[in-house]
Design a protein around this motif. Structure first.
Motif, short mmCIF file in Angstrom:
data_model
loop_
_atom_site.label_atom_id
_atom_site.label_comp_id
_atom_site.label_asym_id
_atom_site.label_seq_id
_atom_site.Cartn_x
_atom_site.Cartn_y
_atom_site.Cartn_z
N SER A 247 2.24 1.87 -3.44
CA SER A 247 1.23 2.43 -4.34
C SER A 247 1.04 3.91 -4.09
O SER A 247 0.95 4.72 -5.03
CB SER A 247 -0.09 1.68 -4.13
OG SER A 247 -1.10 2.22 -4.93
N GLU B 234 2.09 7.01 -6.69
CA GLU B 234 1.05 7.92 -7.14
C GLU B 234 1.40 9.38 -6.83
O GLU B 234 1.16 10.27 -7.65
CB GLU B 234 -0.28 7.56 -6.48
CG GLU B 234 -1.46 8.39 -6.97
CD GLU B 234 -2.78 7.97 -6.36
OE1 GLU B 234 -3.78 8.67 -6.56
OE2 GLU B 234 -2.81 6.93 -5.66
N GLU C 216 0.83 -1.21 0.00
CA GLU C 216 0.00 0.00 0.00
C GLU C 216 0.87 1.26 0.00
O GLU C 216 0.56 2.24 -0.69
CB GLU C 216 -0.92 0.00 1.23
CG GLU C 216 -2.03 -1.03 1.18
CD GLU C 216 -2.81 -1.12 2.48
OE1 GLU C 216 -4.03 -1.31 2.42
OE2 GLU C 216 -2.17 -0.98 3.56
#
Length: 552
Positions: A515, A519, A512
């Motif tokens: 990610s 981003e 997580e």
């Protein structure tokens, strides 16, 4: 015809090695009946002359190509097996790093040759995972290319300004290497505004590192003069006719000064006295200059300020030693003692080390550059603190950097020594410094020369496939712009303010976190960022659109 054909054989022995073709068949066909030969003499003569002309042209071009290939092969210490990126023009410019290519046409360096360029980026090859491939992928640059096309008015004015011998500007540059570079760039622009000759800038002795280097110790003086000879006249010394016993030094310069302010404040005085001395220029010149002066800043920063030969040669050697083994990351870790003192941040090494920093800060509060009314935690979450080694390791891992990646650390001696670096080395063991990379005795001549050592770091960082600064600063901004200028090499500026709250969240998984980090940095991985979206940005860090244009 007979004599012509017979004469070909001894003169061109290499023709025996040519494959059968209409040309060789014509030249080496059996002798024909004299009668039939006479009938086609005109046609054969024409065809033969055309064929010989074509053969000479092909041979000549082939010879030129082979000569160029052999010469470049001899000069290149890099193996042919290493692939390079075809993107942009960095690969084709890499051969220009040799000093022998810089001075063309009567010693005047062309801009295409004078830029300090990196080694070519590595191509993507081998068994790479998708995250690894994504990490090493270079930005496409959106078609932006260097375009220092000065206006007609600027070029017309240059004829007089470049010959100026009445007005002289002298500038005293302070701080570390990249802080001095910024002031030298501004000095050239101010000399242009005042239509004055620029005396080689004086580098003030650095009180923190005790570096007494002069301009010629760090930069290539002759290259500096030649590159700028169409913009300003640069001289090494002041003429004796302009020396005064009590020449004032102007050091109280306000921030964000404009060309109009400079001209109205100093031109009449300079015209009268013939000499103007400025000190304390650091970040005082406005970032919003006219286009021609913005281009001049880029010309100085990326072309004229070439490092002196000893620095350049060693820096290029170290860069090649890193480059030869594949793609590498360059980090500018800001973990030095003075950085922790100035930022008002905690080191992450524990209370013992933090107490040392706090004691120094209390005794010399003027060194603190951050807001005084913020706690350590608030500073960190506001993005005002450098990433420590543990945070940098998590950041690189989240971005997909392979564990086997070779990393070049361009930072100074970290506060806490090996303990401060341990979290990063545990995750990325292939971490080296210039001291580890250099061979015995290579760094000896630069001992206690912090500016020269920083210049060596700069060169190695410029050629890295990925560059990551832990806390901005002058070097980070300089490399950001330089890497954009020479091909938009991947530059990752950590978004600390947005990212660190997730670092503090113990419930988030590594997947997580990866990610989220990707981003947050998806739009800031070296792609062109336009300066005119935020006018306070310096063109040296953001050369688009003044110094780079979109071309097909």
């Amino acid at each position: 015809m007979k004599s012509s054909i017979i004469a070909i054989n001894p003169s061109f022995p290499f023709l025996h090695f040519l494959p059968p073709s209409p040309l060789t068949a014509l030249l080496f066909s059996p002798r024909k009946n004299p009668k039939s030969l006479h009938l086609c003499t005109n046609f054969s003569t024409t065809l033969l002359l055309f064929s010989l002309s074509l053969l000479f042209s092909i041979t000549f071009l082939l010879g030129i190509f082979l000569l160029g290939f052999l010469r470049s092969y001899q000069n290149s210490p890099l193996p042919c097996s290493v692939s390079s990126s075809p993107e942009f023009f960095a690969a084709s410019l890499s051969s220009m790093s040799s000093s022998s290519l810089l001075d063309k046409e009567e010693g005047v360096p062309r801009l295409s040759y004078s830029a300090m360029v990196p080694l070519p980026a590595h191509g993507l090859s081998g068994n790479l995972s998708e995250p690894e491939r994504e990490f090493w992928q270079q930005p496409d640059g959106d078609g932006y290319r260097p375009c220092l096309d000065f206006s007609i008015g600027y070029r017309k004015a240059s004829a007089e300004i470049s010959k100026e011998k009445k007005r002289y500007l002298m500038v005293v540059a302070s701080g570390g290497l990249n802080q001095q570079r910024n002031q030298i760039v501004d000095a050239v622009v101010i000399a242009r505004i005042l239509e004055a000759s620029l005396v080689l800038p004086i580098l003030q002795v650095n009180l923190i590192w005790g570096d007494e280097s002069e301009f010629s110790d760090i930069f290539d003086v002759e290259h500096f003069k030649k590159t700028l000879q169409a913009d300003v006249r640069v001289v090494s010394t002041i003429p004796s006719s302009h020396l005064m016993l009590r020449q004032p030094i102007h050091s109280k310069i306000p921030r964000d000064i404009t060309p109009n302010w400079i001209h109205s404040r100093f031109f009449n005085q300079l015209n009268k006295d013939g000499l103007l001395i400025l000190k304390g220029l650091d970040s005082k010149l406005t970032k919003n200059l006219p286009p021609d002066l913005q281009k001049l800043k880029c010309k100085v920063a990326f072309h004229a300020l070439r490092f002196a030969a000893p620095i350049r040669e060693l820096g290029e050697q170290l860069a090649k030693r890193m480059w030869i083994e594949g793609p590498y990351i360059a980090l500018h870790l800001r973990l030095e003692k003075d950085v922790w003192v100035r930022t008002g941040c905690q080191t992450g090494l524990g209370p013992e080390f933090d107490r040392v920093i706090a004691k120094v800060r209390e005794s010399e509060p003027e060194f603190l550059t951050g807001s005084l009314n913020m706690s350590h935690t608030q500073r960190k979450l506001a993005g005002l603190c450098p990433l420590n080694a543990f945070e940098m390791a998590r950041f690189l891992k989240a971005l997909g950097a392979p564990k086997s990646t070779r990393i070049y650390n361009a930072g100074g001696e970290p506060f806490g020594g090996s303990r401060a670096m341990q979290p990063l080395i545990s995750e990325y063991p292939n971490l080296v410094t210039k001291e580890m990379l250099a061979r015995q005795g290579e760094l000896a001549r630069f001992a206690n020369k912090s500016s020269a050592l920083a210049a060596i770091d700069y060169i190695v960082c410029l050629s890295s496939d990925v560059f990551v600064p832990s806390h901005g600063g002058n070097m980070g901004r300089a490399l950001q712009g330089h890497r954009a200028y020479v091909g938009h090499r991947k530059f990752i500026k950590p978004n600390k303010r947005a990212m660190l709250p997730f670092f503090e969240d113990t419930t988030i998984s590594e997947a997580e976190l990866s990610s989220v980090v990707k981003e947050l940095h998806a739009k800031s991985l070296g792609q062109p960022e336009l300066r005119n979206y935020r006018r306070e940005r310096d063109v040296i860090a953001y050369p688009v659109p003044e110094c780079l244009c979109q071309k097909p």
